[in-house]
Design a protein around this motif. Structure first.
Motif, PDB file in Angstrom:
ATOM      1  N   VAL A 335      15.823 -22.192  -7.158  1.00 19.74           N
ATOM      2  CA  VAL A 335      14.893 -21.665  -8.173  1.00 19.74           C
ATOM      3  C   VAL A 335      13.562 -22.386  -8.106  1.00 19.74           C
ATOM      4  O   VAL A 335      12.487 -21.760  -8.152  1.00 19.74           O
ATOM      5  CB  VAL A 335      15.528 -21.782  -9.570  1.00 19.74           C
ATOM      6  CG1 VAL A 335      14.507 -21.451 -10.649  1.00 19.74           C
ATOM      7  CG2 VAL A 335      16.728 -20.860  -9.681  1.00 19.74           C
ATOM      8  N   LEU A 336      13.593 -23.722  -8.006  1.00 16.03           N
ATOM      9  CA  LEU A 336      12.334 -24.472  -7.929  1.00 16.03           C
ATOM     10  C   LEU A 336      11.553 -24.111  -6.676  1.00 16.03           C
ATOM     11  O   LEU A 336      10.316 -24.028  -6.704  1.00 16.03           O
ATOM     12  CB  LEU A 336      12.635 -25.978  -7.948  1.00 16.03           C
ATOM     13  CG  LEU A 336      13.177 -26.551  -9.265  1.00 16.03           C
ATOM     14  CD1 LEU A 336      13.485 -28.028  -9.113  1.00 16.03           C
ATOM     15  CD2 LEU A 336      12.176 -26.344 -10.393  1.00 16.03           C
ATOM     16  N   THR A 337      12.257 -23.888  -5.586  1.00 14.41           N
ATOM     17  CA  THR A 337      11.566 -23.515  -4.346  1.00 14.41           C
ATOM     18  C   THR A 337      10.913 -22.146  -4.464  1.00 14.41           C
ATOM     19  O   THR A 337       9.796 -21.932  -3.965  1.00 14.41           O
ATOM     20  CB  THR A 337      12.564 -23.527  -3.177  1.00 14.41           C
ATOM     21  OG1 THR A 337      13.193 -24.803  -3.119  1.00 14.41           O
ATOM     22  CG2 THR A 337      11.862 -23.269  -1.864  1.00 14.41           C
ATOM     23  N   LEU A 338      11.586 -21.210  -5.116  1.00 18.03           N
ATOM     24  CA  LEU A 338      11.007 -19.873  -5.281  1.00 18.03           C
ATOM     25  C   LEU A 338       9.840 -19.878  -6.256  1.00 18.03           C
ATOM     26  O   LEU A 338       8.876 -19.127  -6.084  1.00 18.03           O
ATOM     27  CB  LEU A 338      12.085 -18.896  -5.760  1.00 18.03           C
ATOM     28  CG  LEU A 338      13.239 -18.640  -4.770  1.00 18.03           C
ATOM     29  CD1 LEU A 338      14.255 -17.709  -5.387  1.00 18.03           C
ATOM     30  CD2 LEU A 338      12.715 -18.062  -3.461  1.00 18.03           C
ATOM     31  N   LEU A 339       9.906 -20.715  -7.302  1.00 17.86           N
ATOM     32  CA  LEU A 339       8.830 -20.747  -8.293  1.00 17.86           C
ATOM     33  C   LEU A 339       7.617 -21.504  -7.782  1.00 17.86           C
ATOM     34  O   LEU A 339       6.474 -21.065  -7.936  1.00 17.86           O
ATOM     35  CB  LEU A 339       9.337 -21.392  -9.586  1.00 17.86           C
ATOM     36  CG  LEU A 339      10.321 -20.569 -10.416  1.00 17.86           C
ATOM     37  CD1 LEU A 339      10.797 -21.374 -11.618  1.00 17.86           C
ATOM     38  CD2 LEU A 339       9.677 -19.271 -10.878  1.00 17.86           C
ATOM     39  N   SER A 340       7.859 -22.687  -7.195  1.00 13.67           N
ATOM     40  CA  SER A 340       6.746 -23.521  -6.751  1.00 13.67           C
ATOM     41  C   SER A 340       7.113 -24.154  -5.417  1.00 13.67           C
ATOM     42  O   SER A 340       7.538 -25.319  -5.357  1.00 13.67           O
ATOM     43  CB  SER A 340       6.447 -24.598  -7.802  1.00 13.67           C
ATOM     44  OG  SER A 340       5.382 -25.418  -7.380  1.00 13.67           O
ATOM     45  N   PRO A 341       6.983 -23.413  -4.326  1.00 15.48           N
ATOM     46  CA  PRO A 341       7.419 -23.948  -3.028  1.00 15.48           C
ATOM     47  C   PRO A 341       6.636 -25.164  -2.578  1.00 15.48           C
ATOM     48  O   PRO A 341       7.161 -26.010  -1.859  1.00 15.48           O
ATOM     49  CB  PRO A 341       7.228 -22.760  -2.081  1.00 15.48           C
ATOM     50  CG  PRO A 341       6.281 -21.848  -2.772  1.00 15.48           C
ATOM     51  CD  PRO A 341       6.460 -22.050  -4.232  1.00 15.48           C
ATOM     52  N   ALA A 342       5.377 -25.292  -2.966  1.00 16.57           N
ATOM     53  CA  ALA A 342       4.564 -26.418  -2.496  1.00 16.57           C
ATOM     54  C   ALA A 342       4.976 -27.724  -3.162  1.00 16.57           C
ATOM     55  O   ALA A 342       4.884 -28.795  -2.564  1.00 16.57           O
ATOM     56  CB  ALA A 342       3.080 -26.142  -2.751  1.00 16.57           C
ATOM     57  N   GLU A 343       5.427 -27.680  -4.434  1.00 17.36           N
ATOM     58  CA  GLU A 343       5.752 -28.889  -5.174  1.00 17.36           C
ATOM     59  C   GLU A 343       7.249 -29.121  -5.303  1.00 17.36           C
ATOM     60  O   GLU A 343       7.681 -30.230  -5.605  1.00 17.36           O
ATOM     61  CB  GLU A 343       5.140 -28.814  -6.581  1.00 17.36           C
ATOM     62  CG  GLU A 343       3.631 -28.682  -6.573  1.00 17.36           C
ATOM     63  CD  GLU A 343       3.073 -28.508  -7.981  1.00 17.36           C
ATOM     64  OE1 GLU A 343       3.902 -28.454  -8.921  1.00 17.36           O
ATOM     65  OE2 GLU A 343       1.847 -28.426  -8.144  1.00 17.36           O
ATOM     66  N   ALA A 344       8.057 -28.088  -5.111  1.00 15.28           N
ATOM     67  CA  ALA A 344       9.488 -28.210  -5.374  1.00 15.28           C
ATOM     68  C   ALA A 344      10.181 -29.116  -4.367  1.00 15.28           C
ATOM     69  O   ALA A 344      10.955 -30.007  -4.744  1.00 15.28           O
ATOM     70  CB  ALA A 344      10.136 -26.832  -5.377  1.00 15.28           C
ATOM     71  N   LEU A 345       9.924 -28.897  -3.080  1.00 16.55           N
ATOM     72  CA  LEU A 345      10.644 -29.658  -2.069  1.00 16.55           C
ATOM     73  C   LEU A 345      10.386 -31.160  -2.140  1.00 16.55           C
ATOM     74  O   LEU A 345      11.331 -31.957  -2.069  1.00 16.55           O
ATOM     75  CB  LEU A 345      10.317 -29.117  -0.678  1.00 16.55           C
ATOM     76  CG  LEU A 345      10.983 -27.779  -0.325  1.00 16.55           C
ATOM     77  CD1 LEU A 345      10.581 -27.351   1.071  1.00 16.55           C
ATOM     78  CD2 LEU A 345      12.495 -27.890  -0.416  1.00 16.55           C
ATOM     79  N   PRO A 346       9.140 -31.633  -2.296  1.00 13.04           N
ATOM     80  CA  PRO A 346       8.954 -33.087  -2.446  1.00 13.04           C
ATOM     81  C   PRO A 346       9.665 -33.652  -3.670  1.00 13.04           C
ATOM     82  O   PRO A 346      10.276 -34.719  -3.607  1.00 13.04           O
ATOM     83  CB  PRO A 346       7.427 -33.234  -2.563  1.00 13.04           C
ATOM     84  CG  PRO A 346       6.880 -32.024  -1.893  1.00 13.04           C
ATOM     85  CD  PRO A 346       7.840 -30.933  -2.172  1.00 13.04           C
ATOM     86  N   PHE A 347       9.620 -32.923  -4.792  1.00 15.00           N
ATOM     87  CA  PHE A 347      10.295 -33.401  -6.002  1.00 15.00           C
ATOM     88  C   PHE A 347      11.806 -33.460  -5.810  1.00 15.00           C
ATOM     89  O   PHE A 347      12.466 -34.450  -6.151  1.00 15.00           O
ATOM     90  CB  PHE A 347       9.940 -32.482  -7.175  1.00 15.00           C
ATOM     91  CG  PHE A 347      10.838 -32.666  -8.367  1.00 15.00           C
ATOM     92  CD1 PHE A 347      10.722 -33.785  -9.171  1.00 15.00           C
ATOM     93  CD2 PHE A 347      11.814 -31.728  -8.674  1.00 15.00           C
ATOM     94  CE1 PHE A 347      11.547 -33.967 -10.266  1.00 15.00           C
ATOM     95  CE2 PHE A 347      12.646 -31.896  -9.758  1.00 15.00           C
ATOM     96  CZ  PHE A 347      12.512 -33.015 -10.558  1.00 15.00           C
ATOM     97  N   VAL A 348      12.367 -32.384  -5.260  1.00 15.75           N
ATOM     98  CA  VAL A 348      13.815 -32.344  -5.049  1.00 15.75           C
ATOM     99  C   VAL A 348      14.242 -33.425  -4.062  1.00 15.75           C
ATOM    100  O   VAL A 348      15.262 -34.102  -4.252  1.00 15.75           O
ATOM    101  CB  VAL A 348      14.239 -30.947  -4.554  1.00 15.75           C
ATOM    102  CG1 VAL A 348      15.689 -30.958  -4.090  1.00 15.75           C
ATOM    103  CG2 VAL A 348      14.050 -29.917  -5.656  1.00 15.75           C
TER     104      VAL A 348
END
Length: 752
Positions: A335-348
């Motif tokens: 879900v985070l990747t679909l909503l905000s792909p630029a910021e989701a992966l570093p946070f996760v």
């Protein structure tokens, strides 16, 4: 001009980029443009402020509304991506790519792909060779971790894993440098690092470092370099699965997507990114559901081996919910990747690494505590001799301390994991007034408990030092032992009461009403429990007067026995039959203590009237002389034999009294030994000790006549004094009666 009109204009009516460049190059026109832009900004500022105010005044949407809006946004985005992906794919095959308004050059793309493939191949081969060369090093580290001497096993494991990880990171770094050299000097234009090669090499470093972290947790080939306590087959399975997942997502997002964005289309790259995330998600869900039951049983088996109740409960709960946690994790990532792909992966990525690190550190700290303080504390021989109870006392505190530290570690790890995922904000909570006060109270209570425990250990050890005959002033007296034991109990009660009161006060509870209530309750108990108060007061005076001590033989309330336990209220007595009596002091009127300074064995011995009294006294003295030189009793006799003389002329005997002074408590043993010797000496001297006789009665039948007795005459020699051994005279035969025809009458006869 309105925005709608501007959007309805043809593209040809918009100002060209050349015209804009000319405006910016001219100083006068540039200044005029700046003034107009500032004027427009000043006009839009009130409306923006009004819009912000309206947004603040508007009510926050509810959680279901937010969830519905998020779901709608994700669905709309996926629909748009799918439509754009279909359109771009069709344009790709027709040779028209809409994003860059340029035709797709397949030759350039193939050339770049070949060059990238060469870089990938060279880097992978170099990394494989480095790993092969490092295999003997890993094997040595693993062997020393499992079979090495010195240090705690957990410390050896941590050291070896750290060194192996350093070698692994060094191999990744050398492979990265080698890949850069190949990409710069052997592939493509010499001296230039292409974008494709740079993307791959950066992704290679990140992904291989993550895989190195996986090898730290799930080292399948080297058991001594595996942090998690699982077997090799399990480690190989999860290492392979997670490495494949990391490689697929990492290279797909960090290499494939950027290359498609650069060479083909950003729309196609975004669609490929979404496709990769969906493939990874379904792959993870499949693996989790496939291993749900097997892993549940494995975790449950480990929970059954746990000695900590909280740890056992946590493992059982984890065995039931681990698959739900895994599904929730991958769903949140998707879900985070679909909503905000630029910021989701570093946070996760950051939150996941922090979570794994906290879990590993928690496991290592728990194991380290178990292997260091979990072992039995062994003191030196000298200290054990001086304080014999200190070692058992310290070892009795270890399980409770270990349990507390484990709970503290688990709690801190859970809170830090929640903080990593932004579920709670520990920094904001700690900086708040409530958080700061709570932490101060927790630390204060912990310090109070630690100080109380140390004070108790010190005081108890000092009392043991005084009670120990090898370290104090010799063997302590019974009074000293009793008073010291009572003092230790009083110290324990007072220290526990003070600790509880101070801890409650530190928490914030007002102990004034508690103390007042305790006083009123004590007064009420005093009136209602007068017997208890009488017990305590009498016990205090008995201790002050040193009436008895532990180990004394006493008579209390008609019961004679050994005083085994003295409290402030009662005394426990063990009688000769082994029965244990608890006698409250209020029922004690007289204390008869047989263990004060010295004791006497008073013996009264009967001899026949025809015996010589002086000869009997001489034999009594001879028996005492033999007793006084025996190894078992000579240390217990304190004075010569006291002969009181003839104290009575009884009906059938003369009574002679003697007295032997002994050490306290040994009068009974000395008396038993003396009685034995007196009997032996009297027998050797032929002195008769009178004893009761029985008259034989044959009985009378109903006719008034006695039945005939079965008698037979036995000849026996008697001496002149009537004792056996001489020649029997005429008429001095012994008549024996058959027991079958005789009835014995046990009535005593005082005649000799």
């Amino acid at each position: 001009m309105s925005m709608a009109q501007a959007q309805s204009q043809e593209p040809t009516s918009a100002p060209s980029y050349d015209a804009l460049a000319e405006v910016l190059e001219n100083e006068q026109s540039r200044q005029q443009l700046i003034k107009e832009l500032r004027s427009l900004a000043a006009q839009q500022a009130p409306s923006a402020a009004q819009a912000a105010e309206n947004a603040t005044d508007a009510a926050e949407p509810s959680l279901p509304s937010q969830l519905a809006e998020t779901t709608s946004e994700i669905a709309g985005g996926l629909s748009d991506q799918f439509n754009n992906l279909v359109e771009v794919t069709g344009n790709l095959f027709t040779g028209n790519v809409a994003d860059d308004n340029a035709a797709f050059n397949s030759a350039t793309f193939m050339n770049a792909a070949i060059n990238l493939g060469l870089v990938v191949l060279a880097t992978a081969v170099l990394f494989w060779l480095l790993r092969r060369l490092a295999s003997p090093i890993f094997a040595r580290f693993s062997h020393w971790s499992r079979h090495g001497e010195g240090k705690t096993p957990v410390l050896r494991l941590v050291v070896c894993v750290a060194l192996a990880c350093l070698v692994d990171v060094l191999a990744v770094g050398i492979a990265y440098v080698g890949g850069n050299l190949v990409a710069t000097f052997l592939v493509g234009e010499t001296g230039e690092l292409t974008t494709q090669a740079s993307l791959f090499l950066n992704a290679f470093v990140v992904i291989e470092l993550l895989k190195a972290g996986l090898r730290v947790l799930f080292s399948s080939r080297y058991e001594g370099l595996r942090l998690l306590p699982i077997d090799s087959s399990e480690a190989a399975y999860w290492n392979r699965w997670l490495a494949l997942l990391i490689g697929m997502v990492g290279y797909g997002v960090m290499v494939v997507e950027p290359l498609i964005n650069i060479n083909i289309s950003s729309t196609l790259g975004q669609g490929v990114n979404t496709l990769i995330m969906f493939i990874a998600y379904f792959y993870a869900v499949t693996v989790i559901l496939k291993n749900r039951t097997r892993l549940r049983h494995a975790i449950r088996a480990r929970a059954e081996k746990s000695t900590l109740a909280a740890g056992q409960f946590s493992l059982i709960l984890l065995s039931r919910t681990w698959h739900l946690l895994g599904l929730a994790y991958f769903t949140v990532v998707l879900v985070l990747t679909l909503l905000s792909p630029a910021e989701a992966l570093p946070f996760v990525l950051y939150a996941t690494l922090k979570t794994l690190g906290l879990v590993v550190v928690g496991i290592l700290l728990s194991s380290l505590l178990s292997q260091t303080i979990g072992r039995r504390i062994t003191l030196s021989d000298e200290l054990r001799r001086k304080l014999p109870l200190l070692e058992p006392r310290l070892n009795s505190y270890i399980p409770a301390a270990l349990r507390f530290l484990r709970v503290l570690i688990v709690s801190m790890a859970v809170l830090l994991i929640f903080n990593a995922w932004y579920i709670v904000d520990l920094n904001a909570w700690y900086e708040s007034e409530a958080g700061g006060k709570l932490m101060a109270k927790i630390i204060g209570v912990a310090i109070i408990l630690a100080v109380a425990a140390m004070v108790w250990v010190v005081l108890a050890s000092l009392i043991e030092h005084k009670l120990n005959p090898e370290t104090g002033n010799g063997q302590p007296s019974a009074r000293a032992q009793t008073l010291l034991l009572l003092f230790r109990n009083a110290v324990a009660i007072a220290l526990a009461t003070l600790t509880i009161m101070i801890a409650l006060s530190e928490i914030g509870i007002n102990i004034g009403p508690l103390i007042a209530g305790a006083g009123v309750l004590g007064l009420a108990i005093g009136f209602g429990a007068q017997k208890l108060v009488q017990d305590i007061i009498t016990g205090v005076f008995i201790q002050i007067e040193n009436a008895m001590n532990t180990g004394d033989v006493v008579t209390l309330a008609g019961i004679t026995g050994t005083a085994e336990k003295l409290s402030i209220r009662s005394v426990g007595i063990r009688d000769l039959s082994g029965t244990y009596h608890i006698i409250p002091f209020s029922s004690v009127d007289t204390v008869s203590n047989y263990m004060r300074e010295f004791a006497f064995h008073v013996g009264e011995y009967r001899v026949a009237y025809r015996e010589n009294i002086d000869d009997a006294i001489a034999q009594l003295q001879n028996a005492f002389d033999e007793l006084a030189v025996s190894e078992d009793n000579k240390r217990e006799i304190l004075a010569p034999l006291e002969v009181a003389g003839v104290i009575a002329l009884a009906d059938s005997s003369v009574i002679i009294r003697v007295r032997i002074k002994t050490t306290p408590g040994m009068q009974w043993a000395v008396g038993r030994a003396y009685n034995r010797l007196v009997k032996l000496h009297f027998d050797n001297a032929g002195i008769e000790i009178p004893f009761p006789h029985s008259t034989v009665y044959f009985g009378v039948g109903k006719e008034g006549q006695a039945p005939s007795a079965n008698l037979r005459v036995m000849e026996q020699d008697f001496d002149v004094n009537g004792h056996p051994g001489g020649h029997a005279k005429s008429g001095e035969n012994v008549v024996a009666a058959d027991s079958k025809s005789a009835v014995a009458n046990d009535a005593p006869n005082d005649n000799d």
